[in-house]
Design a protein around this motif. Structure first.
Motif, PDB file in Angstrom:
ATOM      1  N   PHE A   1       0.827  -1.209   0.000  1.00 16.45           N
ATOM      2  CA  PHE A   1       0.000   0.000   0.000  1.00 16.45           C
ATOM      3  C   PHE A   1       0.865   1.264   0.000  1.00 16.45           C
ATOM      4  CE2 PHE A   1      -2.359  -3.459   1.944  1.00 16.45           C
ATOM      5  CZ  PHE A   1      -3.525  -3.452   1.191  1.00 16.45           C
ATOM      6  N   TYR A   2       1.976   1.234   0.738  1.00  9.42           N
ATOM      7  CA  TYR A   2       2.978   2.303   0.688  1.00  9.42           C
ATOM      8  C   TYR A   2       4.340   1.632   0.516  1.00  9.42           C
ATOM      9  CZ  TYR A   2      -0.366   5.671   2.677  1.00  9.42           C
ATOM     10  OH  TYR A   2      -1.440   6.485   2.910  1.00  9.42           O
ATOM     11  N   ASP A   3       5.028   1.894  -0.575  1.00  8.93           N
ATOM     12  CA  ASP A   3       6.308   1.227  -0.792  1.00  8.93           C
ATOM     13  C   ASP A   3       7.326   1.527   0.308  1.00  8.93           C
ATOM     14  OD1 ASP A   3       6.477   3.873  -1.517  1.00  8.93           O
ATOM     15  OD2 ASP A   3       7.571   3.533  -3.385  1.00  8.93           O
ATOM     16  N   TRP A   4       7.278   2.764   0.852  1.00 11.15           N
ATOM     17  CA  TRP A   4       8.229   3.142   1.890  1.00 11.15           C
ATOM     18  C   TRP A   4       7.971   2.437   3.225  1.00 11.15           C
ATOM     19  CZ3 TRP A   4      12.754   5.276   1.164  1.00 11.15           C
ATOM     20  CH2 TRP A   4      12.965   6.092   0.053  1.00 11.15           C
ATOM     21  N   ALA A   5       6.872   1.703   3.337  1.00 10.60           N
ATOM     22  CA  ALA A   5       6.601   0.951   4.563  1.00 10.60           C
ATOM     23  C   ALA A   5       7.642  -0.145   4.788  1.00 10.60           C
ATOM     24  CB  ALA A   5       5.203   0.334   4.515  1.00 10.60           C
ATOM     25  N   LEU A   6       8.432  -0.448   3.753  1.00 10.37           N
ATOM     26  CA  LEU A   6       9.516  -1.415   3.920  1.00 10.37           C
ATOM     27  C   LEU A   6      10.516  -0.956   4.976  1.00 10.37           C
ATOM     28  CD1 LEU A   6      10.337  -2.527   0.248  1.00 10.37           C
ATOM     29  CD2 LEU A   6       9.322  -3.908   2.061  1.00 10.37           C
ATOM     30  N   LEU A   7      10.528   0.338   5.276  1.00 12.32           N
ATOM     31  CA  LEU A   7      11.404   0.850   6.330  1.00 12.32           C
ATOM     32  C   LEU A   7      11.143   0.169   7.669  1.00 12.32           C
ATOM     33  CD1 LEU A   7      11.377   4.701   5.599  1.00 12.32           C
ATOM     34  CD2 LEU A   7      13.317   3.145   5.364  1.00 12.32           C
ATOM     35  N   TYR A   8       9.923  -0.328   7.850  1.00  9.43           N
ATOM     36  CA  TYR A   8       9.575  -0.963   9.118  1.00  9.43           C
ATOM     37  C   TYR A   8      10.300  -2.290   9.322  1.00  9.43           C
ATOM     38  CZ  TYR A   8       6.098   2.289  10.837  1.00  9.43           C
ATOM     39  OH  TYR A   8       5.488   3.394  11.370  1.00  9.43           O
ATOM     40  N   LEU A   9      10.969  -2.785   8.279  1.00  9.79           N
ATOM     41  CA  LEU A   9      11.810  -3.965   8.476  1.00  9.79           C
ATOM     42  C   LEU A   9      12.954  -3.652   9.436  1.00  9.79           C
ATOM     43  CD1 LEU A   9      12.004  -5.464   4.866  1.00  9.79           C
ATOM     44  CD2 LEU A   9      10.825  -6.435   6.853  1.00  9.79           C
ATOM     45  N   LEU A  10      13.320  -2.372   9.526  1.00 11.06           N
ATOM     46  CA  LEU A  10      14.320  -1.963  10.517  1.00 11.06           C
ATOM     47  C   LEU A  10      13.851  -2.290  11.926  1.00 11.06           C
ATOM     48  CD1 LEU A  10      15.334   1.546   9.101  1.00 11.06           C
ATOM     49  CD2 LEU A  10      16.666  -0.580   8.986  1.00 11.06           C
ATOM     50  N   LEU A  11      12.533  -2.232  12.127  1.00 12.74           N
ATOM     51  CA  LEU A  11      11.963  -2.560  13.433  1.00 12.74           C
ATOM     52  C   LEU A  11      12.153  -4.044  13.751  1.00 12.74           C
ATOM     53  CD1 LEU A  11      10.448  -0.776  15.504  1.00 12.74           C
ATOM     54  CD2 LEU A  11       8.314  -1.722  14.632  1.00 12.74           C
ATOM     55  N   VAL A  12      12.055  -4.872  12.719  1.00  9.31           N
ATOM     56  CA  VAL A  12      12.272  -6.310  12.899  1.00  9.31           C
ATOM     57  C   VAL A  12      13.719  -6.570  13.303  1.00  9.31           C
ATOM     58  CG1 VAL A  12      12.203  -8.569  11.796  1.00  9.31           C
ATOM     59  CG2 VAL A  12      10.481  -6.861  11.206  1.00  9.31           C
ATOM     60  N   PHE A  13      14.653  -5.954  12.586  1.00  6.81           N
ATOM     61  CA  PHE A  13      16.068  -6.152  12.912  1.00  6.81           C
ATOM     62  C   PHE A  13      16.395  -5.591  14.295  1.00  6.81           C
ATOM     63  CE2 PHE A  13      16.313  -6.184   8.176  1.00  6.81           C
ATOM     64  CZ  PHE A  13      16.769  -7.492   8.057  1.00  6.81           C
ATOM     65  N   MET A  14      15.727  -4.508  14.673  1.00  3.54           N
ATOM     66  CA  MET A  14      15.918  -3.950  16.010  1.00  3.54           C
ATOM     67  C   MET A  14      15.446  -4.936  17.072  1.00  3.54           C
ATOM     68  SD  MET A  14      14.285  -0.432  17.548  1.00  3.54           S
ATOM     69  CE  MET A  14      14.447  -0.005  19.291  1.00  3.54           C
ATOM     70  N   ALA A  15      14.300  -5.581  16.826  1.00  9.29           N
ATOM     71  CA  ALA A  15      13.771  -6.567  17.770  1.00  9.29           C
ATOM     72  C   ALA A  15      14.698  -7.777  17.880  1.00  9.29           C
ATOM     73  CB  ALA A  15      12.376  -7.002  17.338  1.00  9.29           C
ATOM     74  N   VAL A  16      15.227  -8.215  16.738  1.00  6.33           N
ATOM     75  CA  VAL A  16      16.171  -9.340  16.749  1.00  6.33           C
ATOM     76  C   VAL A  16      17.406  -8.979  17.568  1.00  6.33           C
ATOM     77  CG1 VAL A  16      17.707 -10.757  15.333  1.00  6.33           C
ATOM     78  CG2 VAL A  16      15.386 -10.266  14.548  1.00  6.33           C
ATOM     79  N   TYR A  17      17.902  -7.765  17.382  1.00  8.86           N
ATOM     80  CA  TYR A  17      19.094  -7.313  18.111  1.00  8.86           C
ATOM     81  C   TYR A  17      18.841  -7.272  19.619  1.00  8.86           C
ATOM     82  CZ  TYR A  17      22.875  -4.297  19.729  1.00  8.86           C
ATOM     83  OH  TYR A  17      23.954  -3.783  20.416  1.00  8.86           O
ATOM     84  N   MET A  18      17.623  -6.884  20.010  1.00 10.32           N
ATOM     85  CA  MET A  18      17.314  -6.753  21.433  1.00 10.32           C
ATOM     86  C   MET A  18      17.094  -8.098  22.116  1.00 10.32           C
ATOM     87  SD  MET A  18      14.936  -3.352  21.924  1.00 10.32           S
ATOM     88  CE  MET A  18      13.560  -4.036  21.001  1.00 10.32           C
TER      89      MET A  18
END
Length: 312
Positions: A135-152
């Motif tokens: 729906f919004y191509d820039w929503a792929l930025l939220y994958l950073l949230l996944v990597f942040m969760a993995v790191y934590m």
């Protein structure tokens, strides 16, 4: 009293808020934007309204299941009030759908605090973000949230870092298969352009820019206060609030990047903003002060809406 009514989680709370959202949704479309729909278009709007309404239940599930806040309905109330502040979001179906799938992703990421079924949760969260990006191509930025969760939570497991890519491949194959059947294989190439064009008409409008700046400023200050009060809380709650804060930041970035006409992705930030506002209300100990703040919280959004209608 407002605090006693929304300070509990009863079915009447959902009925009141969902009824309000239903009426306000059609008021915005028909009276503010003066939309006219065919029967097919009206059905599509009903679907968007259904998804928006279901978002309230997803928010309630996230809050209750993960004990993000105390057991109350303040987060749902603030989510609805933020829609009043930014009524234009209701005219953007992509914002409603993207916000909904990002909520599903956050639901899985926040639940990582239990340290159970880590891989399936990371994979699911990645898939929902990829779906939201349709729906919004820039929503792929939220994958950073996944990597942040993995790191934590579990950074030493290599497979966890690779799961978002597996989720991306899965969504790509399913989407491409559907597009082949629909005869629209050009969609992916046309959609994922990641263009950025500054919408001067929106940001240079004093009402829009003032409202957006004040919104970011208020939520940022309240969010900072929430972190200060979490100083003695367990690491699980701190990690959860970090994910929610990062979600808000990414939502603001996405709002700036996706600034074309008739596009209002600010809805994506309403969930983390509602959590921060709820945390602030819960921190107020004196009942009379809490009641006054809640009354102002309801009065101000409608005042902003009224002023916006008059000025425009």
């Amino acid at each position: 009293m407002i605090s006693s009514f929304f300070g509990k989680t009863k079915p009447i709370n959902y009925i009141v808020l969902l009824t309000f959202v239903f009426l306000f949704y059609w008021f915005v479309l028909f009276f503010i934007f003066e939309k006219v729909y065919s029967a097919q278009q009206a059905f599509l709007q009903l679907c968007a309204l259904a998804v928006l309404s279901f978002s309230f239940f997803v928010i309630d599930f996230i809050v209750k299941r993960n004990k993000v806040t105390a057991p109350n309905s303040f987060s749902l109330l603030f989510f609805a009030l933020l829609i009043v502040v930014f009524p234009e979001t209701l005219a953007d179906n992509n914002a409603i759908y993207c916000s909904f799938f990002l909520l599903l992703s956050l639901r899985r990421l926040i639940s990582l605090r239990s340290l159970k079924n880590m891989r399936s949760k990371i994979f699911d969260a990645s898939i929902w973000i990829l779906v939201a990006s349709l729906f919004y191509d820039w929503a792929l930025l939220y994958l950073l949230l996944v990597f942040m969760a993995v790191y934590m939570y579990e950074p030493k497991v290599l497979k966890n870092w690779l799961l978002p890519f597996a989720g991306g491949f899965t969504v790509f194959m399913i989407t491409y298969g559907v597009l082949v059947l629909a005869g629209n294989t050009e969609f992916l190439g046309q959609h994922y352009r990641f263009d950025y064009a500054f919408n001067k008409a929106y940001f240079l409008h004093w009402g829009n820019s003032t409202k957006l700046v004040l919104y970011i400023l208020v939520i940022s200050i309240i969010g900072l206060l929430s972190f200060i009060k979490l100083g003695k809380a367990g690491m699980g709650k701190v990690a959860t609030m970090r994910l929610i804060a990062m979600s808000f930041v990414l939502g603001i970035v996405l709002k700036i990047l996706v600034s074309a006409a008739d596009v209002y992705p600010i809805l994506i930030t309403f969930f983390p903003a509602a959590i921060f506002l709820t945390k602030y209300i819960e921190s107020i100990r004196r009942p009379n002060i809490k009641e006054i703040v809640l009354m102002l919280s309801i009065f101000v959004p409608f005042m902003i809406l009224f002023i916006g209608l008059i000025v425009d």
